[in-house]
Design a protein around this motif. Sequence first.
Motif, PDB file in Angstrom:
ATOM      1  N   GLU A  73       0.919   4.231  -2.774  1.00  0.00           N
ATOM      2  CA  GLU A  73       0.764   5.628  -2.366  1.00  0.00           C
ATOM      3  C   GLU A  73       1.877   6.492  -2.942  1.00  0.00           C
ATOM      4  O   GLU A  73       1.625   7.578  -3.464  1.00  0.00           O
ATOM      5  N   ARG A  74       3.110   5.997  -2.889  1.00  0.00           N
ATOM      6  CA  ARG A  74       4.236   6.759  -3.450  1.00  0.00           C
ATOM      7  C   ARG A  74       4.084   6.926  -4.959  1.00  0.00           C
ATOM      8  O   ARG A  74       4.384   7.989  -5.501  1.00  0.00           O
TER       9      ARG A  74
ATOM     10  N   PRO B 297      -0.840  14.320   0.931  1.00  0.00           N
ATOM     11  CA  PRO B 297      -0.766  13.007   1.555  1.00  0.00           C
ATOM     12  C   PRO B 297      -2.035  12.217   1.278  1.00  0.00           C
ATOM     13  O   PRO B 297      -3.125  12.790   1.207  1.00  0.00           O
ATOM     14  N   PHE B 298      -1.874  10.935   1.093  1.00  0.00           N
ATOM     15  CA  PHE B 298      -3.003  10.065   0.821  1.00  0.00           C
ATOM     16  C   PHE B 298      -3.846   9.942   2.076  1.00  0.00           C
ATOM     17  O   PHE B 298      -3.368   9.589   3.132  1.00  0.00           O
ATOM     18  N   ASN B 299      -5.149  10.277   1.980  1.00  0.00           N
ATOM     19  CA  ASN B 299      -6.069  10.192   3.105  1.00  0.00           C
ATOM     20  C   ASN B 299      -7.439   9.790   2.567  1.00  0.00           C
ATOM     21  O   ASN B 299      -8.223  10.648   2.164  1.00  0.00           O
ATOM     22  N   PRO B 300      -7.726   8.471   2.534  1.00  0.00           N
ATOM     23  CA  PRO B 300      -8.972   8.022   1.920  1.00  0.00           C
ATOM     24  C   PRO B 300     -10.228   8.522   2.617  1.00  0.00           C
ATOM     25  O   PRO B 300     -11.258   8.673   1.988  1.00  0.00           O
TER      26      PRO B 300
ATOM     27  N   ILE C 181       1.288   7.071  -6.623  1.00  0.00           N
ATOM     28  CA  ILE C 181       0.237   8.071  -6.849  1.00  0.00           C
ATOM     29  C   ILE C 181       0.785   9.471  -6.637  1.00  0.00           C
ATOM     30  O   ILE C 181       0.526  10.380  -7.425  1.00  0.00           O
ATOM     31  N   GLU C 182       1.578   9.655  -5.581  1.00  0.00           N
ATOM     32  CA  GLU C 182       2.160  10.969  -5.317  1.00  0.00           C
ATOM     33  C   GLU C 182       3.079  11.389  -6.457  1.00  0.00           C
ATOM     34  O   GLU C 182       3.074  12.548  -6.864  1.00  0.00           O
TER      35      GLU C 182
ATOM     36  N   LYS D 137       1.205  17.872  -4.551  1.00  0.00           N
ATOM     37  CA  LYS D 137       1.355  16.630  -3.810  1.00  0.00           C
ATOM     38  C   LYS D 137       0.621  16.748  -2.485  1.00  0.00           C
ATOM     39  O   LYS D 137       0.839  17.673  -1.715  1.00  0.00           O
TER      40      LYS D 137
ATOM     41  N   LEU E 211       0.825  -1.209   0.000  1.00  0.00           N
ATOM     42  CA  LEU E 211       0.000   0.000   0.000  1.00  0.00           C
ATOM     43  C   LEU E 211       0.860   1.260   0.000  1.00  0.00           C
ATOM     44  O   LEU E 211       0.540   2.241  -0.670  1.00  0.00           O
ATOM     45  N   GLU E 212       1.964   1.241   0.746  1.00  0.00           N
ATOM     46  CA  GLU E 212       2.871   2.386   0.752  1.00  0.00           C
ATOM     47  C   GLU E 212       3.490   2.607  -0.626  1.00  0.00           C
ATOM     48  O   GLU E 212       3.648   3.750  -1.064  1.00  0.00           O
ATOM     49  N   GLN E 213       3.835   1.518  -1.320  1.00  0.00           N
ATOM     50  CA  GLN E 213       4.392   1.636  -2.666  1.00  0.00           C
ATOM     51  C   GLN E 213       3.386   2.283  -3.613  1.00  0.00           C
ATOM     52  O   GLN E 213       3.741   3.153  -4.411  1.00  0.00           O
TER      53      GLN E 213
END
Length: 85
Positions: free
Chosen positions: A57-58, A74-77, A60-61, A72, A53-55
């Motif tokens: 997220e990176r 931070p991912f926050n669903p 997507i950023e 950019k 999931l972290e990969q």
Amino acid sequence: MTTNQEPTLSFEQAMEKLEQIVTQLENGDVPLEKAIELFQEGMKLSQLCGQKLEQVERKIEVLLEDEGSLTKKPFNPDGEKGEAR
């Protein structure tokens, strides 16, 4: 169940195995030694899922940064749901 195959699992495969382990542990009908092994495997699978999931997220950023006009964030669903009020 061999642990050296876990890194090659897809996110979906790891989640499926994790759900199976949780079901077995919730049923409570496994011997203590087996429950400990299942718990350890579940923790490894949980870490693997977290890393995947972290990969994502990176990635997507990075995609957002490449677009130039987008910033950019931070991912926050759940963030958008809470801000809608």
